[in-house]
Design a protein around this motif. Structure first.
Motif, mmCIF file in Angstrom:
data_model
loop_
_atom_site.group_PDB
_atom_site.id
_atom_site.type_symbol
_atom_site.label_atom_id
_atom_site.label_comp_id
_atom_site.label_asym_id
_atom_site.label_seq_id
_atom_site.Cartn_x
_atom_site.Cartn_y
_atom_site.Cartn_z
ATOM 1 N N PHE A 17 34.817 -27.009 6.785
ATOM 2 C CA PHE A 17 36.207 -27.432 6.916
ATOM 3 C C PHE A 17 36.323 -28.964 7.479
ATOM 4 O O PHE A 17 37.513 -29.452 7.636
ATOM 5 N N ASP A 18 35.217 -29.512 7.377
ATOM 6 C CA ASP A 18 35.201 -31.022 7.739
ATOM 7 C C ASP A 18 35.681 -31.714 6.397
ATOM 8 O O ASP A 18 35.085 -31.620 5.475
ATOM 9 N N LEU A 19 36.762 -32.559 6.741
ATOM 10 C CA LEU A 19 37.218 -33.277 5.566
ATOM 11 C C LEU A 19 36.640 -34.488 5.431
ATOM 12 O O LEU A 19 36.151 -35.231 6.345
ATOM 13 N N PRO A 20 36.580 -34.994 4.159
ATOM 14 C CA PRO A 20 35.905 -36.307 3.928
ATOM 15 C C PRO A 20 36.877 -37.447 4.451
ATOM 16 O O PRO A 20 37.926 -37.467 4.303
ATOM 17 N N SER A 21 35.931 -38.528 4.873
ATOM 18 C CA SER A 21 36.714 -39.675 5.457
ATOM 19 C C SER A 21 35.901 -40.848 5.355
ATOM 20 O O SER A 21 34.729 -40.637 4.979
ATOM 21 N N GLY A 22 36.205 -42.048 5.791
ATOM 22 C CA GLY A 22 35.697 -43.169 5.986
ATOM 23 C C GLY A 22 35.780 -44.105 4.698
ATOM 24 O O GLY A 22 36.269 -43.843 3.826
ATOM 25 N N PRO A 23 34.889 -45.440 4.655
ATOM 26 C CA PRO A 23 34.954 -46.244 3.480
ATOM 27 C C PRO A 23 34.811 -45.505 2.121
ATOM 28 O O PRO A 23 35.589 -45.900 1.204
ATOM 29 N N ARG A 24 33.744 -44.672 2.074
ATOM 30 C CA ARG A 24 33.485 -44.193 0.492
ATOM 31 C C ARG A 24 34.640 -43.365 0.184
ATOM 32 O O ARG A 24 34.865 -43.464 -1.098
ATOM 33 N N ASN A 25 35.291 -42.418 1.345
ATOM 34 C CA ASN A 25 36.377 -41.720 0.511
ATOM 35 C C ASN A 25 37.163 -42.467 0.378
ATOM 36 O O ASN A 25 38.242 -42.326 -0.664
ATOM 37 N N ALA A 26 37.731 -43.597 0.900
ATOM 38 C CA ALA A 26 38.772 -44.525 0.410
ATOM 39 C C ALA A 26 38.902 -45.002 -0.894
ATOM 40 O O ALA A 26 39.883 -45.148 -1.803
ATOM 41 N N VAL A 27 37.316 -45.180 -1.577
ATOM 42 C CA VAL A 27 37.155 -45.426 -2.710
ATOM 43 C C VAL A 27 37.078 -44.354 -3.648
ATOM 44 O O VAL A 27 37.838 -44.195 -4.709
ATOM 45 N N ALA A 28 36.569 -43.386 -3.280
ATOM 46 C CA ALA A 28 36.073 -42.231 -4.272
ATOM 47 C C ALA A 28 37.352 -41.192 -4.446
ATOM 48 O O ALA A 28 37.594 -40.828 -5.538
ATOM 49 N N SER A 29 38.211 -41.017 -3.410
ATOM 50 C CA SER A 29 39.205 -40.211 -3.835
ATOM 51 C C SER A 29 40.294 -40.639 -4.792
ATOM 52 O O SER A 29 40.731 -39.787 -5.631
ATOM 53 N N PRO A 30 40.635 -41.885 -4.667
ATOM 54 C CA PRO A 30 41.604 -42.370 -5.876
ATOM 55 C C PRO A 30 40.980 -42.549 -7.128
ATOM 56 O O PRO A 30 41.616 -41.987 -8.135
ATOM 57 N N ILE A 31 39.710 -42.490 -7.375
ATOM 58 C CA ILE A 31 38.932 -42.507 -8.654
ATOM 59 C C ILE A 31 38.926 -40.877 -9.073
ATOM 60 O O ILE A 31 39.201 -40.700 -10.130
ATOM 61 N N ALA A 32 38.685 -40.152 -7.935
ATOM 62 C CA ALA A 32 38.748 -38.552 -8.523
ATOM 63 C C ALA A 32 40.136 -38.144 -8.881
ATOM 64 O O ALA A 32 40.229 -37.459 -9.747
ATOM 65 N N ARG A 33 41.352 -38.856 -8.293
ATOM 66 C CA ARG A 33 42.545 -38.494 -8.583
ATOM 67 C C ARG A 33 42.770 -38.955 -9.939
ATOM 68 O O ARG A 33 43.251 -38.107 -10.785
ATOM 69 N N ARG A 34 42.284 -40.116 -10.494
ATOM 70 C CA ARG A 34 42.691 -40.561 -11.730
ATOM 71 C C ARG A 34 41.910 -39.859 -12.762
ATOM 72 O O ARG A 34 42.524 -39.396 -13.836
ATOM 73 N N LEU A 35 40.736 -39.520 -12.580
ATOM 74 C CA LEU A 35 39.880 -38.693 -13.460
ATOM 75 C C LEU A 35 40.487 -37.160 -13.662
ATOM 76 O O LEU A 35 40.605 -36.881 -14.916
ATOM 77 N N PHE A 36 40.741 -36.728 -12.583
ATOM 78 C CA PHE A 36 41.214 -35.338 -12.464
ATOM 79 C C PHE A 36 42.688 -35.349 -13.372
ATOM 80 O O PHE A 36 42.682 -34.454 -14.274
ATOM 81 N N ARG A 37 43.486 -36.282 -12.988
ATOM 82 C CA ARG A 37 44.741 -35.957 -13.789
ATOM 83 C C ARG A 37 44.712 -36.456 -15.294
ATOM 84 O O ARG A 37 45.477 -35.946 -16.109
ATOM 85 N N ALA A 38 43.863 -37.285 -15.483
ATOM 86 C CA ALA A 38 43.499 -37.588 -16.845
ATOM 87 C C ALA A 38 43.037 -36.567 -17.801
ATOM 88 O O ALA A 38 43.281 -36.192 -18.808
ATOM 89 N N ALA A 39 42.141 -35.933 -17.067
ATOM 90 C CA ALA A 39 41.484 -34.550 -17.798
ATOM 91 C C ALA A 39 42.359 -33.608 -17.808
ATOM 92 O O ALA A 39 42.500 -33.021 -19.308
ATOM 93 N N VAL A 40 43.285 -33.117 -16.826
ATOM 94 C CA VAL A 40 44.078 -32.006 -17.049
ATOM 95 C C VAL A 40 45.396 -32.316 -17.906
ATOM 96 O O VAL A 40 45.895 -31.465 -18.583
ATOM 97 N N SER A 41 45.711 -33.481 -18.131
ATOM 98 C CA SER A 41 46.731 -33.992 -18.802
ATOM 99 C C SER A 41 46.433 -33.692 -20.484
ATOM 100 O O SER A 41 47.547 -33.411 -21.232
ATOM 101 N N ARG A 42 45.138 -33.776 -20.992
ATOM 102 C CA ARG A 42 45.059 -33.444 -22.233
ATOM 103 C C ARG A 42 44.488 -32.009 -22.395
ATOM 104 O O ARG A 42 43.978 -31.773 -23.508
#
Length: 429
Positions: A17-42
């Protein structure tokens, strides 16, 4: 796994239940969002994302519905841990699906292309590698097996059929090879076992080695044919119940079940040979680096003219090579140390390290999809009984995801299951 109270707590699932945080998450989370949205959209799915009170966004081209309740958590988990994070987000309730198996089947069918080809080369830099303590060597194999198979015999009784067979059944088939429905699971499990005994010539007086006892059904059925069976397992829970079932069946005088690593058989029983060596869905726990040892051991103890019958879950060879050494959600939560071979890998290992060759293959992956569907239906229907055993809501979500994730692999054709017969061609000639 230590049994948890019926209601999950952070203490019963450390770190989950520990949520990701910190500088790495600030970069990785938006990338994951774009990749996931692009994948499910097709894809032929519908993804409904909660943006706030009364606000929803819908993606996809229509199909099985996924609901993302906490998108920031969802993207953060995927950004940090990829598919492991995807599974953990389901365990914590960050997302749901009305038809979990149907949704995952669409994803499994596109598994090789979900990540853009331009990013595939960088995958090795971000995907977690198998930790050293998951290496299935002699020192660790028993603990790795216990993580799954020693959970509770009573738990497995809740969703398995009366044969307690924890492997793919073999149903009656239509002309295309798909199981005919409705299908009786117990009958199909017996058919699977009897076919394996038939193709390896097990009968009166046959000396049988079984690697991976399960709960004893194959051993007792071989003994009922008049065979003498030596079965080895690393699960203490299975050992106890298998011995009990063999005794109840009245064949204890023809079945010896031993707590023993397969690699120790030649040393503990020097000179002993077997007319048939059988192993049902055990190679998946061996580990790729130990496949030569596994097959060499079988070759050593196989008597002249003997046959080997293996039931194995397999994956395409190119995907096997691409995913070898990766640490997955299944490894972390379900089968530590496990890895699936390809049929080609089995053919190559036996060619390079043994005198045995593949003589016959029967693939029936769609039958595993039906087996898993029936297991999951039984599992979900036994909620009250599971709670009485001490398994909590997070365990329920984890196990449901495991069964449906696996079903999706077979339903999509990404995975297969095969009964493979090995012989020595020079002896046959």
């Amino acid at each position: 796994m230590t049994l948890s109270p019926s209601r999950p707590t952070a203490d019963s699932w450390p770190g989950l239940f520990d949520l990701p945080s910190g500088p790495r998450n600030a970069v990785a989370s938006p990338i994951a969002r774009r990749l996931f949205r692009a994948a499910v959209s097709r894809l032929d799915v519908t993804v409904e994302i909660t943006l706030g009170p009364g606000r929803r966004e819908v993606l996809g081209r229509g199909g099985p519905l996924m609901r993302i309740h906490r998108p920031e958590e969802f993207y953060a988990r995927i950004g940090r841990d990829g598919l492991i994070g995807f599974g953990e987000a389901y365990m914590t309730g960050s997302w749901d699906a009305d038809d979990l198996g149907g949704f995952l089947t669409v994803l499994a069918a596109e598994m090789a292309t979900l990540v853009p080809a331009s990013l595939q080369r960088a995958r090795a830099l971000v995907v977690a590698r198998t930790p050293h303590f998951h290496k299935p060597d002699r020192d660790r194999s028993r603990d790795l097996i216990a993580h799954h198979y020693d959970l509770s015999n009573d738990l497995f009784r809740l969703f398995l059929d009366p044969t307690l067979s924890y492997s793919s059944a073999l149903f009656e088939s239509d002309p295309s090879g798909r199981p005919l429905l409705p299908a009786d699971l117990e009958t199909a499990q017996v058919r699977k076992i009897e076919r394996l005994l038939d193709v390896t010539g097990v009968g009166e007086g046959t000396r049988v080695l079984e690697i991976g006892t399960g709960w004893g059904e194959l051993a007792l059925r071989a003994a009922q044919r008049g065979a003498h069976v030596h079965s080895v397992t690393l699960s203490t829970e299975q050992l106890e119940l298998a011995r009990e079932r063999v005794a109840t069946a009245g064949v204890a005088d023809r079945v010896d079940i031993e707590l023993c690593d397969y690699r120790a058989i030649p040393d503990q029983h020097p000179g002993r040979q077997y007319d048939a060596v059988l192993s049902v869905e055990m190679i998946e726990a061996v580990g790729a680096e130990y496949w030569p040892s596994y097959f060499s051991t079988i070759d050593t103890v196989l008597a002249p003219g003997g046959k080997v019958g293996i039931q194995a879950i397999t994956m395409p060879h190119d995907r096997m090579l691409a995913t070898r050494g990766q640490y997955t959600w299944i490894n972390k939560y379900i089968f530590p140390g496990g890895f699936l071979p390809s049929v080609r890998a089995i053919e190559e290992v036996t060619r390079d390290h043994t005198t045995m060759r593949v003589a016959d293959i029967l693939g029936f992956g769609q039958h595993y999809a039906e087996t898993l569907r029936q297991w999951d239906t039984r599992f979900l229907a036994a909620r009250d009984e599971r709670a009485e055993l001490g398994f909590d809501e997070v365990f329920e979500r984890m196990w449901h995801l495991y069964l449906e994730y696996s079903r999706a692999g077979f339903a999509s054709g990404y995975l297969d299951v095969n009964q493979i017969v090995l012989e020595r061609p020079q002896e046959k000639a």
